[in-house]
Design a protein around this motif. Structure first.
Motif, PDB file in Angstrom:
ATOM      1  N   ILE A   1      19.895  49.267  23.526  1.00 25.99           N
ATOM      2  CA  ILE A   1      20.590  50.034  22.770  1.00 25.99           C
ATOM      3  C   ILE A   1      20.604  49.794  21.382  1.00 25.99           C
ATOM      4  N   ARG A   2      20.785  48.455  21.267  1.00 25.35           N
ATOM      5  CA  ARG A   2      21.055  47.552  19.907  1.00 25.35           C
ATOM      6  C   ARG A   2      19.277  47.492  19.204  1.00 25.35           C
ATOM      7  N   HIS A   3      18.406  47.943  19.950  1.00 20.06           N
ATOM      8  CA  HIS A   3      16.893  48.058  19.261  1.00 20.06           C
ATOM      9  C   HIS A   3      16.534  46.387  19.041  1.00 20.06           C
ATOM     10  N   LYS A   4      16.953  45.447  19.678  1.00 21.25           N
ATOM     11  CA  LYS A   4      16.759  43.928  19.691  1.00 21.25           C
ATOM     12  C   LYS A   4      15.334  43.986  19.633  1.00 21.25           C
ATOM     13  N   ASP A   5      14.718  44.613  20.776  1.00 23.91           N
ATOM     14  CA  ASP A   5      13.441  44.388  21.196  1.00 23.91           C
ATOM     15  C   ASP A   5      12.445  44.899  20.170  1.00 23.91           C
ATOM     16  N   ASP A   6      12.991  45.547  19.453  1.00 22.80           N
ATOM     17  CA  ASP A   6      11.919  46.144  18.045  1.00 22.80           C
ATOM     18  C   ASP A   6      11.779  44.940  17.337  1.00 22.80           C
ATOM     19  N   PHE A   7      12.526  43.982  16.987  1.00 19.38           N
ATOM     20  CA  PHE A   7      12.481  43.210  15.877  1.00 19.38           C
ATOM     21  C   PHE A   7      12.318  41.690  16.398  1.00 19.38           C
TER      22      PHE A   7
ATOM     23  N   MET B   1      18.753  52.829  11.528  1.00 21.87           N
ATOM     24  CA  MET B   1      20.123  52.393  10.875  1.00 21.87           C
ATOM     25  C   MET B   1      21.027  53.512  10.583  1.00 21.87           C
ATOM     26  N   THR B   2      20.428  54.708  10.070  1.00 18.79           N
ATOM     27  CA  THR B   2      21.320  55.806  10.018  1.00 18.79           C
ATOM     28  C   THR B   2      21.910  56.286  11.296  1.00 18.79           C
ATOM     29  N   ASN B   3      21.172  56.264  12.518  1.00 11.79           N
ATOM     30  CA  ASN B   3      21.976  56.699  13.726  1.00 11.79           C
ATOM     31  C   ASN B   3      22.938  55.647  14.371  1.00 11.79           C
ATOM     32  N   LEU B   4      22.384  54.208  13.987  1.00  9.76           N
ATOM     33  CA  LEU B   4      23.183  53.424  14.875  1.00  9.76           C
ATOM     34  C   LEU B   4      24.349  52.616  14.055  1.00  9.76           C
ATOM     35  N   VAL B   5      24.143  52.560  12.647  1.00  6.59           N
ATOM     36  CA  VAL B   5      25.280  51.899  12.077  1.00  6.59           C
ATOM     37  C   VAL B   5      26.855  52.771  12.431  1.00  6.59           C
TER      38      VAL B   5
END
Length: 198
Positions: free
Chosen positions: A35-41, A144-148
């Motif tokens: 959900i937090r996209h941690k795996d992307d980074f 960022m636009t979607n999750l912030v």
């Protein structure tokens, strides 16, 4: 008891930080990472979560709270941070934030040998890279636009940093392309192969 340096990998840090928010079972940790996209980074390799949990439990940094089963689903073990785990997570995080390290980069390695390609070939590859960077920046901005609005800016600072780094790299790559185009930088890849200078 502190983790050994071999235990200090990104999975261990992720588990410690997620458990600082409250007790969780591994499935919930995986869900939050997605959900937090941690795996992307973080380049978290699949299947390593349970290994990290085992290492942290063995080191006394996390502990089991309960194990439960719902219907035919497999058992779920809930873990929580120990006092030592909380201290370790914060000390480790402070060290990572405060001390710059030279991290390996495939791009830096490629640039160190770029003279093996003809300038026109190098320019073509750099142009492809610039397009990829541009697409990556657009994708990060969309995340960022979607999750912030949903989770706030702080949990996405790594996405913001990654975007800033890609933007800076894109500026540099485009400037290098321009220098190749107008002849300010040039080399002879054939002379390089023969041990000469270009």
């Amino acid at each position: 008891m502190a983790t050994s340096k071999t235990s200090r990998n990104l999975w261990c840090l992720t588990v410690l930080c997620l458990l600082r928010e409250g007790p969780r079972h591994p499935y919930d940790m995986q869900r939050l990472i997605r959900i937090r996209h941690k795996d992307d980074f973080l380049q978290l390799k699949a299947g390593s979560l349970y290994h990290a949990i085992g290492r942290l439990a063995k080191a006394g940094l996390i502990e089991e709270v309960e194990t439960s089963r719902e219907g035919r689903r497999p058992e779920r073990t809930v873990y929580r941070l120990t006092e030592c785990g909380d201290v370790e997570a914060l000390e480790w995080l402070r060290a990572l934030l405060s001390k710059p390290v030279r991290e390996p980069s495939q791009f830096v390695a490629a640039m160190s040998f770029v003279a093996h390609l003809a300038p026109e070939d190098a320019r073509t590859q750099l142009e492809i890279r610039a397009r990829e960077l541009d697409c990556g920046i657009v994708a990060l901005r969309a995340v960022m636009t979607n999750l912030v609005p949903q989770i706030g800016r702080v949990p996405l600072l790594e996405a913001e940093y990654a975007c800033a780094m890609r933007e800076a790299e894109l500026v540099w790559v485009r400037s290098l392309i321009a220098e190749i185009d107008d002849g300010r930088i040039h080399w002879d890849s054939e002379k390089r192969l023969q041990g000469g200078c270009g």
